[in-house]
Write an enzyme that holds these catalytic residues in place. Structure first.
Site, mmCIF file in Angstrom:
data_model
loop_
_atom_site.group_PDB
_atom_site.id
_atom_site.type_symbol
_atom_site.label_atom_id
_atom_site.label_comp_id
_atom_site.label_asym_id
_atom_site.label_seq_id
_atom_site.Cartn_x
_atom_site.Cartn_y
_atom_site.Cartn_z
ATOM 1 N N ASP A 205 30.508 41.138 35.146
ATOM 2 C CA ASP A 205 30.875 40.228 36.094
ATOM 3 C C ASP A 205 31.845 39.631 35.998
ATOM 4 O O ASP A 205 33.304 40.391 35.523
ATOM 5 C CB ASP A 205 30.593 39.656 34.584
ATOM 6 C CG ASP A 205 30.663 38.154 34.265
ATOM 7 O OD1 ASP A 205 29.709 36.633 35.157
ATOM 8 O OD2 ASP A 205 30.811 36.834 34.079
ATOM 9 N N GLU A 259 31.221 42.279 40.196
ATOM 10 C CA GLU A 259 31.287 41.006 41.158
ATOM 11 C C GLU A 259 32.860 39.914 41.462
ATOM 12 O O GLU A 259 33.488 39.877 40.403
ATOM 13 C CB GLU A 259 30.720 39.569 39.861
ATOM 14 C CG GLU A 259 30.833 38.351 40.705
ATOM 15 C CD GLU A 259 30.542 36.890 39.192
ATOM 16 O OE1 GLU A 259 29.805 36.176 40.056
ATOM 17 O OE2 GLU A 259 30.924 37.601 38.030
ATOM 18 N N HIS A 334 21.059 34.314 39.478
ATOM 19 C CA HIS A 334 21.194 33.188 38.836
ATOM 20 C C HIS A 334 22.131 32.216 38.685
ATOM 21 O O HIS A 334 22.490 31.275 37.888
ATOM 22 C CB HIS A 334 21.380 33.856 37.923
ATOM 23 C CG HIS A 334 22.426 34.574 37.044
ATOM 24 N ND1 HIS A 334 23.281 35.828 38.276
ATOM 25 C CD2 HIS A 334 23.356 34.314 36.850
ATOM 26 C CE1 HIS A 334 24.245 36.116 37.512
ATOM 27 N NE2 HIS A 334 25.066 35.236 36.863
#
Ligand code: TEU
Ligand code: CA
Length: 566
Positions: A205, A259, A334
């Site tokens: 992340d 990411e 998401h």
């Protein structure tokens, strides 16, 4: 022809299916999806033909940001289940030859994590330096933007230490101080704990944000207030990623996908060139941000989207990895609206066919495809009318911010119908029964009213459903080295209606032709494929592709050229 990108790796050949546990399947009636729910659907997951599952965070968390605020990296969020459930899930996936990617959130923790609970007590606490602080005696801290803050301020004052802590995301997500070697060692320990359990890698992340210039200067003018770009440009980012690779990844056969918010294509290779030994792949944001108004919060620009621009982005990102490294491709996850609502057409007459077109695209590009749960059945945006229906901290805070500023709330709600993250977070629609078969209780977020028409059970029975088309397309990619490793070449670049490209590998040549409009269009086939070639994929089963080069609305076809004679 280069060697490196031909080097075979399981994560280059794999197709990733992303599971958002909160909305996948609820097993105990509390309205929240959970691990037992996923376990009960293992055969479905396996029936898709995918190779890798990416699971959004399942660690203990107060859920300020649905699990992206972790308070204990070594335990499972009680709402989702237990460590025993996790072991069963991991085993069940492995038995079916599916790998598991965990979501690792280490740019920040929850403010309820033990480290932060300690850190905030005093400046002399051993954990104080686990986080970033600005001492109040130095005056107001230099502006840092926060994604999830009512006033976009990434500094929050803490009484006990008389200092401000940094939080790029919500006030409950303090940023970890990566300059501190102890912090880095703790992170590697966490990663090894999960790898030792047998997981197959990580989705990292906002990993591009971990390194900060801790003198916290004013942001240099040349970043043009593009905070993401500044945040992704920390002084020791590459040093930390190389260290992480050395200490963790090099010791396992796991894969890593970062990411990389804020990273541009021109320095993409510095992250994934195999010789540098950092990450295997990363997600860029050029395509998902394309069509939004610049410097505004996720507001679609009516004139901002052209097929030409879309092609340019994907072609540029293909070319970056033509010789080295390897790409990833996604149209939804998401954090994004539903792909069919954003890039296809979710009107009843086009929802299915345009979903199939987008799936054809994702699975025929030279990059590892990431498919988000629900996209395999063509789920669409829910388009909430009221802020009360939203559960996402991003939408709720932004609404509060606009309200405070006396901005146009109606316009905000309209744009959220297109762009909000909750559009993709509504429960997976399993059948036409109560609550779409997701839960027997009250779902944590509303279920899309189209569930009676858009659901797994009905599509299982229909050979021509989006679901069964997806399965065929997965099979095709798995059997085709040309679709995985073959060279990509854009055809008819200027065409504003049709996106076409060839994929070539040894003696095999394929052409992918995608009509991105709701009109019948004429397309001139390149000479190689003029009036010949075998149709190996077509999202219009009745109409067929008639070699007159007429494409139906959102028609997608893949043709294979007869073998080249050598
Ligand atoms: O997202 C990082 C991020 O910057 C964005 O894509 C963000 O989701 C938002 O849409 C920006 O406007 C990651 C996670 O994927 C996301 O779910 C988390 O909320 C975020 O990090 C914080 O951990
Ligand atoms: Ca549950």
């Amino acid at each position: 022809m280069s060697i490196e990108h031909r080097q075979k790796k399981w994560w280059k050949e794999g197709i990733v299916y992303q599971i958002y546990p909160r909305s996948f399947k609820d097993s105990n009636g509390d309205g929240i999806g959970d691990l037992q729910g996923i376990i009960s659907k293992l055969d479905y997951i396996s029936s898709l033909g995918i190779d890798i599952v990416w699971l959004n965070p399942i660690y203990t968390s107060p859920n300020d940001d649905n699990g992206y605020d972790i308070s204990d990296y070594y335990s499972i969020m009680p709402e989702f289940g237990t460590m025993q459930d996790f072991d069963v899930l991991l085993n069940g996936l492995h038995q079916r030859n599916i790998k598991l990617l965990m979501d690792m959130v280490v740019n920040h923790t929850s403010d309820e994590h033990f480290w932060f609970q300690e850190a905030r007590k005093s400046r002399t606490n051993p954990y104080y330096n686990y986080y970033h602080w600005w001492p109040a005696e130095n005056g107001a801290p230099p502006k840092r933007f926060s994604f999830f803050d009512e006033v976009s301020n990434a500094w929050k004052f803490n009484e006990a230490t008389n200092s401000y802590y940094l939080h790029y995301f919500s006030v409950k997500q303090p940023d970890l101080n990566w300059e501190n070697t102890e912090v880095r060692q703790e992170v590697y320990k966490i990663m090894k704990f999960w790898l030792d359990k047998g997981v197959d890698g990580f989705r990292l992340d906002v990993i591009s944000f971990i390194s900060k210039d801790i003198s916290f200067p004013e942001i240099p003018i040349h970043y043009n207030n593009d905070f993401s770009r500044y945040y992704a440009d920390g002084p020791y980012l590459h040093k930390y990623l190389q260290e992480m690779n050395r200490e963790v990844f090099s010791k396992y056969d796991g894969m890593s996908v970062g990411e990389c918010v804020g990273v541009q294509s021109d320095n993409a290779l510095s992250f994934v060139d195999a010789d540098i030994k950092e990450l295997d792949m990363f997600f860029h944001f050029d395509s998902v941000n394309y069509g939004y108004t610049k410097n505004e919060f996720k507001r679609p620009d009516k004139n901002g989207w052209k097929l030409g621009g879309f092609k340019e982005i994907f072609t540029k990102w293909n070319d970056v990895f033509a010789e080295k490294g390897w790409g990833s491709i996604y149209l939804g996850n998401h954090d994004q609206p539903r792909m069919v609502s954003r890039w296809g057409n979710d009107a009843p007459e086009y929802r299915e066919v345009s979903s199939k077109l987008l799936l054809t695209f994702l699975l025929s590009m030279r990059a590892t495809p990431y498919i988000y749960q629900g996209d395999e059945i063509g789920m669409a945006n829910i388009k909430f009318d009221s802020i009360d229906d939203y559960r996402d901290i991003e939408s709720i805070n932004m609404y509060a911010q606009i309200k405070k500023q006396g901005g146009d709330l109606k316009e905000f709600l309209e744009s959220q119908k297109i762009t909000a993250r909750d559009n993709a977070r509504t429960p997976l629609q399993w059948n036409a029964e109560l609550n779409a078969g997701f839960t027997r209780g009250v779902p944590w977020i509303k279920i899309n009213a189209d569930a009676p028409y858009v659901n797994v059970a009905d599509q299982e029975k229909d050979e021509n459903s989006v679901l069964n088309y997806f399965r065929r397309m997965v099979l095709l990619r798995n059997q085709s080295p040309a679709l995985i490793y073959g060279d990509y070449e854009l055809i008819d670049k200027e065409n504003e209606q049709v996106y076409a490209y060839t994929r070539m590998w040894n003696n095999e040549k394929l052409i992918v032709v995608l009509n991105f409009t709701n009109e019948v269009v004429q397309f001139s086939m390149p000479a190689d494929f003029l009036h010949r070639g075998t149709i190996i994929m077509n999202n219009y089963n009745q109409v067929g592709f008639n070699y007159h080069n007429i494409l139906e609305p959102y028609q997608a076809v893949i043709l294979q050229k007869p073998a080249i004679n050598i």
